[in-house]
Design a protein around this motif. Structure first.
Motif, short mmCIF file in Angstrom:
data_model
loop_
_atom_site.label_atom_id
_atom_site.label_comp_id
_atom_site.label_asym_id
_atom_site.label_seq_id
_atom_site.Cartn_x
_atom_site.Cartn_y
_atom_site.Cartn_z
N GLY A 62 0.87 -1.29 -0.18
CA GLY A 62 0.01 0.06 -0.02
C GLY A 62 0.88 1.28 0.04
N GLY A 63 0.31 2.24 0.24
CA GLY A 63 1.29 3.52 0.42
C GLY A 63 0.24 4.89 0.45
N PHE A 64 0.95 5.91 0.76
CA PHE A 64 0.48 7.45 0.69
C PHE A 64 1.47 7.98 -0.36
CE2 PHE A 64 -1.62 6.25 4.62
CZ PHE A 64 -2.87 6.77 4.83
N GLY A 72 -4.88 7.24 1.00
CA GLY A 72 -3.86 6.08 1.07
C GLY A 72 -4.48 4.99 0.37
N MET A 73 -3.69 3.99 0.08
CA MET A 73 -4.08 2.71 -0.45
C MET A 73 -3.57 1.53 0.26
SD MET A 73 -3.15 0.68 -4.19
CE MET A 73 -2.70 -1.03 -3.85
N PRO A 74 -4.44 0.76 0.86
CA PRO A 74 -4.24 -0.26 1.91
C PRO A 74 -3.25 -1.43 1.37
CG PRO A 74 -6.48 -0.41 1.12
CD PRO A 74 -5.84 0.73 0.21
#
Lengths: 242, 416
Positions: free
Chosen positions: B359-361, B373-375
């Motif tokens: 995931g990420g921001f 964000g993405m999980p």
């Protein structure tokens, strides 16, 4: 040679085509995205469960309703290496302190019902040892009772001391063991590390067994901030930015 | 026989002499600091700016540690190199370093005691840094609060842990030399070249490294060893080339982490946060101009072997479509489009695998302080699932990427 289509049939085909076209356009409409903090933190709820109510896998802990200062400290601890969990560190690396505080306040503000506690799997003697440590500590070993800091009801104390109820047993075991071995740390002075280093493995098992088996009192909210001194000096307890 | 031995000895002596000469050429003799140590505020401020342009703190600061006090381990295929303490502590930092010694480190890769430095410190690029800039950076570092933090010994395997091996490496791959402006190009282009090829050391990631860890010339893209993020080619329109981008978009990407056609994640988000967002408008424009005018390379795009399967389509529908859209159209400014997105079809697919698993921001910058964000899906999807959903994305909506195997996913999953 194929016969040309009759006029009504041609009209029907045209209508069908336009319908299909509309359907395709509707399908291709970009997803509507809410401009809310809940939408922004879907990266968190993927593991911590819907609205941060804990995951079903029995490990990722509930974050909903924990004190905001505690959550903010933990987010910074993961980002700054005082707690080690690469997935968390990677997610938080690009975020600012201000945004982390907003995320913490969001989850702290959520009031959700708690699931029933996990039935204990340990014999009564172990549970009794756990209960005694939680409620009375062990004066001979200078171990303060958990309830001295984490609140009489063990639901935490605002703004930065977390509750100990409503957490999975595996999570409690892992965290206490991590404190004990220095793999989880807090802002200095690290009072919880001092406590955990005095615990034996059997103490940890007993405390985790007993705590995970307790129901959460109605609401489960942290107790309000108090001026009563803590038994130890705790850098993480203030909830202020160091 | 005797003649043979003599000949071999002579050849060996000549080789050693050549390696020694190759390691020392171009070095000016060390001179004592000309004047008492500068406390010129303007020079210190310029040094602070340059240190950010060079992203020195990116390596020379440990997670959660004091800025510039070193200690961060850089994992390489040869072992771990620990960044050193750059604060002005006399015993453990740069406290006793003279300006000449600091220049020699930056431009020639040699430490105060004369030892050769490992090229994880990108002196193959910073050799182009001017004396004035080197002096300003040192003035800034000397202005920091001294931190007592002894340098950690590198943990390198034999023979990479020896100075002799390093001397051979340098003889083969290190060419010292200051930046020479190209008179045929405008000043802004030259400034951009200086920042990109010199101080900013973009090629440390955006160029492939050979088996001995030496970077290719140019900015043709490369997999960052061990970290396993792919730094895409900056000279290839199919990868991250910006020849056809408006300069404003390039500036926006470096300043805010986001542009109409791209956003940053992983190591590049780190670079935006620690370095490029602090650059002046003029310097960002200069970098943009230099990148726009990089000679385009023929595309290295791999064959479009990815195929969408019902399993991949179903996984996409379940886990991805709510944010990235049924047809990969994304949500402008919020969730990146996947259709027609060149970052999605890069080869190798390392970044895509990393993003799905971890995931990420996007970086929280002044312009975009609250990113969506993405999980992480590492706990939900297994290697076959990830390969299937990525093949679906890489083969749908006009995308034509190469296939991702479960083995690729396994390899990149293990990289943290």
């Amino acid at each position: 040679m194929p016969r040309p289509l009759s006029v009504p049939l041609r009209r029907a085909c045209a209508r069908l085509a336009s319908l299909l076209f509309i359907a395709a356009t509707v399908q291709a409409a970009p997803p509507r995205v809410e401009d809310t903090i809940a939408q922004r933190v879907q990266a968190c709820t993927g593991c911590h469960g819907k609205e941060g109510r804990a995951a079903s896998d029995g490990y990722y802990p509930r974050i909903a309703g924990k004190p905001a200062g505690y959550l903010h400290h933990q987010l910074r601890n993961f980002r700054d290496g005082r707690r080690g969990y690469p997935l968390m560190a990677g997610l938080l690396d690009p975020l600012s302190d201000d945004y982390l505080r907003e995320i913490a306040e969001h989850f702290a503000s959520l009031e959700l019902p708690y699931p029933p506690p996990q039935p204990a799997t340990a014999p009564a003697a172990v549970l009794a040892r756990g209960e005694a440590l939680v409620k009375q500590g062990d004066a001979a070993r200078e171990l303060p009772a958990c309830a001295r800091c984490h609140g009489e009801a063990m639901t935490g104390v605002a703004p930065a001391i977390p509750g100990l109820l409503g957490l999975p047993r595996d999570y409690l075991n892992a965290q206490l063991a991590a404190w004990q071995r220095g793999a989880r740390r807090a802002q200095a002075p690290d009072c919880m590390a001092q406590v955990a280093r005095k615990l034996q493995d059997a103490d940890i098992v007993a405390v985790a067994q007993w705590l995970a088996a307790q129901p959460v009192p109605a609401g489960g909210k942290p107790a309000p901030r108090t001026d009563a001194p803590l038994p130890l000096d705790c850098g993480g307890a203030s909830g202020e930015r160091p | 026989m005797r003649r043979l031995v003599l000949g071999a000895a002579l050849a060996a002596a000549l080789a050693v002499a050549a390696i020694a000469w190759l390691n020392l050429r171009g070095e000016a003799p060390l001179v004592p600091d000309p004047t008492p140590r500068s406390v010129d505020a303007a020079q210190i401020e310029r040094g602070a700016y340059l240190a950010r342009a060079g992203h020195c703190a990116g390596c020379h600061t440990e997670r959660g540690g004091a800025a510039y006090a070193g200690g961060r381990g850089i994992t390489t295929p040869f072992g771990i190199v620990y960044a050193s303490n750059l604060t002005p502590d006399d015993a453990t930092g740069l406290g006793r370093w003279t300006a000449a010694e600091f220049r020699r480190a930056l431009q020639h890769g040699r430490s105060r005691d004369g030892r050769l430095l490992y090229p994880a410190f990108p002196y193959t690029s910073t050799t182009r840094v001017s004396d004035t800039d080197a002096d300003a950076i040192l003035a800034f570092l000397r202005s920091l609060p001294p931190v007592v933090q002894p340098n950690r010994a590198h943990a390198l395997r034999f023979p990479y842990d020896s100075q002799a091996a390093l001397a051979v490496w340098r003889a083969l791959y290190f060419r010292p030399g200051r930046f020479e402006p190209d008179a045929a190009q405008p000043a802004a282009w030259n400034r951009g070249a200086y920042l990109v090829e010199g101080l900013g050391h973009c090629g440390a990631c955006h160029a492939a490294r050979n088996a001995f860890g030496a970077s290719d010339e140019g900015l043709g893209g490369g997999l960052i060893p061990v970290q396993n993020w792919y730094a895409p080619a900056l000279d290839d329109a199919q990868e991250a080339g910006v020849a056809d981008w408006p300069a404003a978009d390039i500036v926006a990407l470096l300043k805010t982490g986001r542009a109409p056609r791209a956003s940053t994640l992983g190591p590049m988000a780190e670079v935006v946060l620690g370095s490029t967002r602090h650059l002046s408008e003029a310097d960002l424009q200069a970098v943009a101009l230099y990148l726009q005018r990089l000679p385009p390379s023929p595309s290295r795009r791999a064959a479009a072997t990815a195929k969408s399967t019902p399993r991949g389509a179903k996984l996409y529908e379940t886990h991805c479509a709510a944010c990235h859209g049924e047809r990969g159209e994304g949500a402008p400014g919020i969730y990146p489009a996947l259709a027609g997105q060149r970052a999605v079809t890069l080869d190798p697919a390392a970044n895509l695998v990393r993003v799905v698993l971890e995931g990420g921001f996007a970086p929280a910058t002044a312009e975009h302080p609250r990113p969506y964000g993405m999980p992480p899906f590492a706990t939900l999807l297994d290697d076959r699932d990830v390969a299937a959903v990525l093949d679906h994305v890489r083969a749908s909506w006009g995308n034509a990427g190469s296939a991702v195997s479960p083995l690729d996913v396994l390899r990149w999953r293990a990289s943290r």
